[in-house]
Scaffold this motif. Structure first.
Motif, short mmCIF file in Angstrom:
data_model
loop_
_atom_site.label_atom_id
_atom_site.label_comp_id
_atom_site.label_asym_id
_atom_site.label_seq_id
_atom_site.Cartn_x
_atom_site.Cartn_y
_atom_site.Cartn_z
N ILE A 44 -1.09 -0.14 1.90
CA ILE A 44 -1.14 0.34 0.51
C ILE A 44 -2.59 0.42 0.04
O ILE A 44 -3.03 1.42 -0.54
CB ILE A 44 -0.33 -0.59 -0.42
N LEU A 45 -3.36 -0.64 0.30
CA LEU A 45 -4.76 -0.67 -0.11
C LEU A 45 -5.55 0.46 0.55
O LEU A 45 -6.42 1.08 -0.07
CB LEU A 45 -5.39 -2.02 0.23
N ASP A 46 -5.23 0.73 1.78
CA ASP A 46 -5.93 1.82 2.49
C ASP A 46 -5.62 3.16 1.84
O ASP A 46 -6.53 3.99 1.63
CB ASP A 46 -5.51 1.84 3.96
N ILE A 47 -4.35 3.40 1.51
CA ILE A 47 -3.96 4.67 0.88
C ILE A 47 -4.63 4.81 -0.49
O ILE A 47 -5.07 5.89 -0.89
CB ILE A 47 -2.43 4.77 0.74
N LEU A 48 -4.71 3.69 -1.22
CA LEU A 48 -5.32 3.71 -2.55
C LEU A 48 -6.84 3.77 -2.50
O LEU A 48 -7.49 3.92 -3.54
CB LEU A 48 -4.88 2.46 -3.34
N GLY A 49 -7.40 3.62 -1.30
CA GLY A 49 -8.86 3.63 -1.19
C GLY A 49 -9.49 2.35 -1.66
O GLY A 49 -10.69 2.33 -2.00
N ARG A 50 -8.73 1.25 -1.67
CA ARG A 50 -9.26 -0.03 -2.13
C ARG A 50 -9.59 -0.89 -0.92
O ARG A 50 -8.88 -1.85 -0.58
CB ARG A 50 -8.24 -0.74 -3.05
N THR A 51 -10.66 -0.54 -0.19
CA THR A 51 -11.05 -1.30 0.97
C THR A 51 -11.59 -2.65 0.54
O THR A 51 -11.94 -2.89 -0.61
CB THR A 51 -12.14 -0.54 1.76
N GLU A 52 -11.66 -3.57 1.49
CA GLU A 52 -12.07 -4.94 1.21
C GLU A 52 -13.42 -4.98 0.50
O GLU A 52 -14.38 -4.33 0.92
CB GLU A 52 -12.16 -5.74 2.51
N LEU B 188 6.21 1.84 0.68
CA LEU B 188 5.44 0.70 1.15
C LEU B 188 5.49 -0.47 0.15
O LEU B 188 5.51 -1.64 0.55
CB LEU B 188 3.99 1.10 1.40
N PHE B 189 5.49 -0.15 -1.14
CA PHE B 189 5.62 -1.21 -2.15
C PHE B 189 6.92 -1.98 -1.94
O PHE B 189 6.94 -3.21 -2.00
CB PHE B 189 5.57 -0.61 -3.56
N ARG B 190 8.00 -1.25 -1.71
CA ARG B 190 9.29 -1.93 -1.51
C ARG B 190 9.25 -2.78 -0.24
O ARG B 190 9.76 -3.92 -0.22
CB ARG B 190 10.41 -0.90 -1.45
N LYS B 191 8.65 -2.27 0.83
CA LYS B 191 8.56 -3.04 2.07
C LYS B 191 7.69 -4.27 1.88
O LYS B 191 7.90 -5.30 2.54
CB LYS B 191 7.98 -2.16 3.18
N ALA B 192 6.70 -4.16 0.99
CA ALA B 192 5.82 -5.30 0.72
C ALA B 192 6.42 -6.29 -0.26
O ALA B 192 5.80 -7.31 -0.58
CB ALA B 192 4.48 -4.80 0.20
N GLY B 193 7.61 -6.01 -0.76
CA GLY B 193 8.28 -6.92 -1.69
C GLY B 193 7.79 -6.80 -3.12
O GLY B 193 7.92 -7.74 -3.92
N ILE B 194 7.22 -5.62 -3.48
CA ILE B 194 6.73 -5.39 -4.84
C ILE B 194 7.51 -4.22 -5.43
O ILE B 194 7.56 -3.14 -4.82
CB ILE B 194 5.23 -5.08 -4.85
N ASP B 195 8.13 -4.41 -6.56
CA ASP B 195 8.98 -3.37 -7.14
C ASP B 195 8.11 -2.25 -7.73
O ASP B 195 7.43 -2.46 -8.74
CB ASP B 195 9.85 -3.98 -8.25
N GLU C 50 -0.33 15.27 -5.19
CA GLU C 50 -0.25 14.06 -4.37
C GLU C 50 1.12 13.39 -4.45
O GLU C 50 1.23 12.18 -4.26
CB GLU C 50 -1.34 13.08 -4.81
N TYR C 51 2.16 14.18 -4.67
CA TYR C 51 3.49 13.60 -4.82
C TYR C 51 3.97 12.93 -3.52
O TYR C 51 4.71 11.95 -3.54
CB TYR C 51 4.51 14.65 -5.29
N ARG C 52 3.52 13.46 -2.37
CA ARG C 52 3.91 12.84 -1.10
C ARG C 52 3.28 11.47 -0.96
O ARG C 52 3.91 10.53 -0.46
CB ARG C 52 3.52 13.74 0.07
N LYS C 53 2.02 11.36 -1.39
CA LYS C 53 1.35 10.05 -1.37
C LYS C 53 2.10 9.06 -2.24
O LYS C 53 2.27 7.90 -1.87
CB LYS C 53 -0.10 10.18 -1.85
N LEU C 54 2.55 9.52 -3.41
CA LEU C 54 3.28 8.63 -4.31
C LEU C 54 4.57 8.16 -3.65
O LEU C 54 4.93 6.98 -3.74
CB LEU C 54 3.59 9.37 -5.63
N GLY C 55 5.29 9.06 -3.00
CA GLY C 55 6.52 8.68 -2.31
C GLY C 55 6.26 7.66 -1.22
O GLY C 55 7.03 6.70 -1.05
N GLU C 56 5.18 7.85 -0.47
CA GLU C 56 4.83 6.91 0.60
C GLU C 56 4.47 5.54 0.01
O GLU C 56 4.87 4.49 0.54
CB GLU C 56 3.66 7.46 1.40
N LEU C 57 3.72 5.56 -1.10
CA LEU C 57 3.35 4.30 -1.75
C LEU C 57 4.57 3.55 -2.27
O LEU C 57 4.68 2.32 -2.12
CB LEU C 57 2.37 4.56 -2.90
#
Length: 437
Positions: free
Chosen positions: A426-434, A338-345, A328-335
């Motif tokens: 990010i939540l969608d990729i992580l499977g953390r739905t509402e 997205l973390f950087r775009k969301a303002g989270i380091d 899942e290295y591609r998923k990690l790269g995408e996350l």
């Protein structure tokens, strides 16, 4: 009377929840326990961050070190004494090595070592050989005695039987921590019949061996170790706390290197940040000091350091999901993007942690971390490697199990109003739905 042979006028005992009593007869051992370097171990947790999961796990490396000493004392005095394969002149060096084997552990042990690239065995040897109270006691035995104890710790001592009692696949260290950690965490996994193992343990040329009649007790010991690693030592919530601890130290180190002005100057860390650590500075840092800094750093202007310290102090830990970095290295790269775009380091808030264990291994000459296998003493005097006789042990021999988790701060993803679209992705990729925990 020579100091090496000097006995206490009256036996001293420590009441112990695991071994009932820990007995001290030798003046050297009593004097070593009284040194400030050994007393420092009271301020180092045996199980690092595990107390944040199992609330009873507040025991220290002081407790454990006394326990290892007691097991070795019993092996030598009760099982080995008088047997031709055991050289009784090695008794004191073995007891001292058992007592002092964890002397060099830093605060929160393995997490601390990881950040600052340290080795607790190296520092144990430095304490034994340096300008310390421990060294002064050992030198009263003989000028060369500190080096002998250090060599046992470093596994270079000529008598391999002595080394095996402290470090092997069935040593006093493991036998104590499995039972002690099980007791204080309240789990049942770590219990095994140590009394039986000690009764059937015999000295051999290079290691302690077990009589064939005790094989089932050893099987129980190995399975207990396996269960403890996966149910306690690698508990995912404890690993979450350790991830945050590592990130606190990494952030403080980074800020120091960048010239950040701390509200509370981290004077105890300066040499660690600069990799110019002297022995006394190493000994001055314990978990009490570390926690004091963490509490003060909660009020730092640096938002990342302040937040991480708040999380650790107040047990607001990261959530996690199962994650395979190889697939899942591609998923990690995408996350990370997205973390950087969301303002989270993502360097501090998106962490892959892997835990791996090999419960038992046979001898693989030439490989890194060669493991001397457990040998059974057969009725005809032949030594047989354990997995050749035990179907249970054979089934797990050489099989490494690895667990990967991806850690992240779910509350930051849910609570942040800015850049909400990226956070939702990010939540969608992580499977953390509402509504999902």
């Amino acid at each position: 009377m020579q100091y090496a042979n000097e006995k206490l006028k009256e036996e001293k005992v420590f009441k112990d929840p695991v071994h009932r009593y820990i007995h001290v007869h030798d003046q050297v051992i009593w004097d070593l326990i009284a040194t400030k370097e050994f007393q420092r171990l009271r301020r180092i947790h045996q199980l690092g961050t595990t107390y944040l999961v199992f609330h009873g796990a507040e025991h220290s490396r002081f407790n454990h070190s006394l326990g290892v000493y007691e097991i070795v004392r019993r092996i030598i005095d009760d099982s080995f004494s008088g047997r031709p394969q055991w050289n009784d002149s090695e008794r004191l060096v073995t007891l001292c090595a058992a007592l002092l084997h964890d002397l060099g552990h830093g605060p929160f042990s393995h997490a601390f070592e990881k950040v600052f690239d340290l080795d607790h065995e190296y520092y144990t040897q430095q304490i034994l050989l340096g300008d310390t109270e421990v060294n002064a006691v050992l030198r009263r035995v003989d000028e060369g005695f500190p080096r002998k104890v250090a060599d046992v710790i470093g596994k270079t001592y000529p008598d391999k039987l002595v080394v095996s009692l402290i470090s092997s696949q069935i040593d006093a260290d493991r036998m104590d921590y499995l039972q002690r950690d099980a007791y204080f965490t309240g789990v049942s996994y770590g219990h095994f019949d140590m009394e039986r193992i000690l009764r059937v343990m015999r000295p051999a040329e290079d290691q302690a061996v077990i009589k064939m009649s005790g094989m089932h007790a050893v099987e129980d010991y190995i399975m207990s170790r396996y269960q403890m690693y996966w149910q306690v030592y690698f508990h995912p919530v404890s690993r979450s706390a350790e991830v945050i601890l590592v990130k606190i130290l990494q952030r403080a180190k980074f800020l120091s290197e960048e010239g950040y002005t701390f509200k509370q100057d981290p004077v105890h860390f300066r040499s660690f940040f600069g990799k110019s650590i002297d022995l006394q500075e190493y000994l001055d840092l314990d978990e009490y000091i570390l926690m004091t800094y963490f509490q003060m750093w909660e009020k730092e202007d640096d938002e990342i350091l302040a937040d991480l310290c708040d999380r650790f102090i107040n047990r607001r830990l990261f959530q996690y999901i199962d994650f395979n970095p190889a697939r899942e290295y591609r998923k990690l790269g995408e996350l990370e993007m997205l973390f950087r775009k969301a303002g989270i380091d993502p360097d501090y808030y998106l962490v892959v942690d892997s835990s791996s264990d090999l419960p038992y291994d046979f001898y693989r000459p030439g490989e890194e971390e060669e493991r001397l296998p457990i040998h059974l003493l057969m009725p005809d005097g032949e030594l047989r490697e354990l997995s050749r006789e035990s179907d249970i042990v054979d089934a797990i021999s050489g099989k490494r199990r690895t667990d990967h988790k991806l850690y992240f701060p779910e509350n930051l993803l849910r609570e942040g109003r800015k850049k909400k679209v990226f956070r939702q992705q990010i939540l969608d990729i992580l499977g953390r739905t509402e509504g999902r925990e």
